[in-house]
Design a protein around this motif. Structure first.
Motif, PDB file in Angstrom:
ATOM      1  N   CYS A 140     -10.752  62.605  44.318  1.00  0.00           N
ATOM      2  CA  CYS A 140      -9.590  61.711  44.348  1.00  0.00           C
ATOM      3  C   CYS A 140      -9.477  60.950  43.020  1.00  0.00           C
ATOM      4  N   SER A 141      -8.265  60.574  42.668  1.00  0.00           N
ATOM      5  CA  SER A 141      -8.036  59.817  41.433  1.00  0.00           C
ATOM      6  C   SER A 141      -8.270  58.325  41.652  1.00  0.00           C
ATOM      7  N   GLY A 142      -8.640  57.649  40.566  1.00  0.00           N
ATOM      8  CA  GLY A 142      -8.767  56.187  40.546  1.00  0.00           C
ATOM      9  C   GLY A 142      -9.486  55.591  41.734  1.00  0.00           C
ATOM     10  N   ASN A 143      -8.797  54.680  42.408  1.00  0.00           N
ATOM     11  CA  ASN A 143      -9.408  53.974  43.526  1.00  0.00           C
ATOM     12  C   ASN A 143      -8.980  54.563  44.876  1.00  0.00           C
ATOM     13  N   ARG A 144      -8.679  55.852  44.891  1.00  0.00           N
ATOM     14  CA  ARG A 144      -8.241  56.538  46.111  1.00  0.00           C
ATOM     15  C   ARG A 144      -9.433  57.202  46.794  1.00  0.00           C
ATOM     16  N   TYR A 145      -9.345  57.382  48.115  1.00  0.00           N
ATOM     17  CA  TYR A 145     -10.388  58.092  48.865  1.00  0.00           C
ATOM     18  C   TYR A 145      -9.795  58.666  50.149  1.00  0.00           C
ATOM     19  N   GLY A 146     -10.587  59.506  50.826  1.00  0.00           N
ATOM     20  CA  GLY A 146     -10.156  60.129  52.081  1.00  0.00           C
ATOM     21  C   GLY A 146      -9.914  61.612  51.899  1.00  0.00           C
ATOM     22  N   ASP A 147      -9.765  62.326  53.009  1.00  0.00           N
ATOM     23  CA  ASP A 147      -9.565  63.778  52.965  1.00  0.00           C
ATOM     24  C   ASP A 147      -8.329  64.173  52.164  1.00  0.00           C
ATOM     25  N   GLU A 148      -7.323  63.338  52.167  1.00  0.00           N
ATOM     26  CA  GLU A 148      -6.103  63.631  51.422  1.00  0.00           C
ATOM     27  C   GLU A 148      -5.854  62.615  50.314  1.00  0.00           C
ATOM     28  N   CYS A 149      -6.903  61.851  49.988  1.00  0.00           N
ATOM     29  CA  CYS A 149      -6.812  60.803  48.952  1.00  0.00           C
ATOM     30  C   CYS A 149      -5.689  59.822  49.249  1.00  0.00           C
ATOM     31  N   ASN A 150      -5.456  59.581  50.520  1.00  0.00           N
ATOM     32  CA  ASN A 150      -4.331  58.724  50.906  1.00  0.00           C
ATOM     33  C   ASN A 150      -4.749  57.293  51.247  1.00  0.00           C
ATOM     34  N   ASN A 151      -6.015  56.984  51.031  1.00  0.00           N
ATOM     35  CA  ASN A 151      -6.494  55.615  51.254  1.00  0.00           C
ATOM     36  C   ASN A 151      -6.818  54.971  49.910  1.00  0.00           C
ATOM     37  N   THR A 152      -6.634  53.651  49.833  1.00  0.00           N
ATOM     38  CA  THR A 152      -6.886  52.922  48.606  1.00  0.00           C
ATOM     39  C   THR A 152      -8.019  51.916  48.819  1.00  0.00           C
ATOM     40  N   CYS A 153      -8.951  51.889  47.853  1.00  0.00           N
ATOM     41  CA  CYS A 153     -10.044  50.911  47.901  1.00  0.00           C
ATOM     42  C   CYS A 153      -9.491  49.510  47.621  1.00  0.00           C
ATOM     43  N   LEU A 154     -10.038  48.542  48.304  1.00  0.00           N
ATOM     44  CA  LEU A 154      -9.623  47.149  48.071  1.00  0.00           C
ATOM     45  C   LEU A 154     -10.243  46.644  46.780  1.00  0.00           C
ATOM     46  N   SER A 155      -9.503  45.862  46.035  1.00  0.00           N
ATOM     47  CA  SER A 155     -10.006  45.335  44.763  1.00  0.00           C
ATOM     48  C   SER A 155     -10.876  44.120  44.979  1.00  0.00           C
TER      49      SER A 155
END
Length: 155
Positions: A140-155
């Motif tokens: 996943c790019s940047g602060n993304r995660y999940g099977d489809e990179c559709n979740n964002t990490c909290l800052s």
């Protein structure tokens, strides 16, 4: 629902192959269907796993039109590797089951590959989302995660 048990009898022929009989009738037809539809990765007796069945088998029990998926060899009696849909030998897959790649179908396609399919040679695929970093859709790019990179990490 009632289940009825059928008695099976196994007979070894002079060639060392075996046939199964059910109530006195040979079940080689069942073996052909099992092989043809890939229901079992079991020993395929000569000519039963030829493309187009025994009509594509010559007098030397050689398959003249190739083998059905999952088998290889001149008599189509050899199993392809696990996750290998079609092959030319025991480590030369030409097509993998969905979700796998390499000539041995030993690596999984990236988690983000569209329809879980990728190129057999490289693992490259079309990604489900623009949020994947590379052409194998496994990061996943940047602060993304999940099977489809559709979740964002909290800052």
């Amino acid at each position: 629902m009632k289940l009825k048990w059928i008695s099976l009898e196994y007979t070894v022929t002079k060639k060392g192959t075996w046939t199964k009989t059910i109530m006195g009738k040979t079940a080689q037809v069942c073996l052909v269907l099992i092989c043809q539809f890939g229901l079992s990765k079991q020993l395929c007796p000569e000519c039963t796993c030829c493309k187009n069945g025994s009509i594509a088998c010559d007098s030397n029990n050689t398959c003249t039109e190739g083998c059905i998926a999952g088998y290889y060899g001149v008599k189509c009696t050899e199993d392809c590797l696990q996750n290998c849909k079609t092959c030319v030998n025991d480590d030369g897959c030409t097509e993998c089951e969905r979700g796998f790649y390499t000539t041995k179908c030993s690596l999984q396609c990236g988690k983000g590959c569209q329809d879980k399919t990728c190129l057999i040679s490289s693992g490259q695929c079309s990604c489900k989302s623009v949020d994947f970093v590379n052409d194998t859709c496994d990061t996943c790019s940047g602060n993304r995660y999940g099977d489809e990179c559709n979740n964002t990490c909290l800052s």
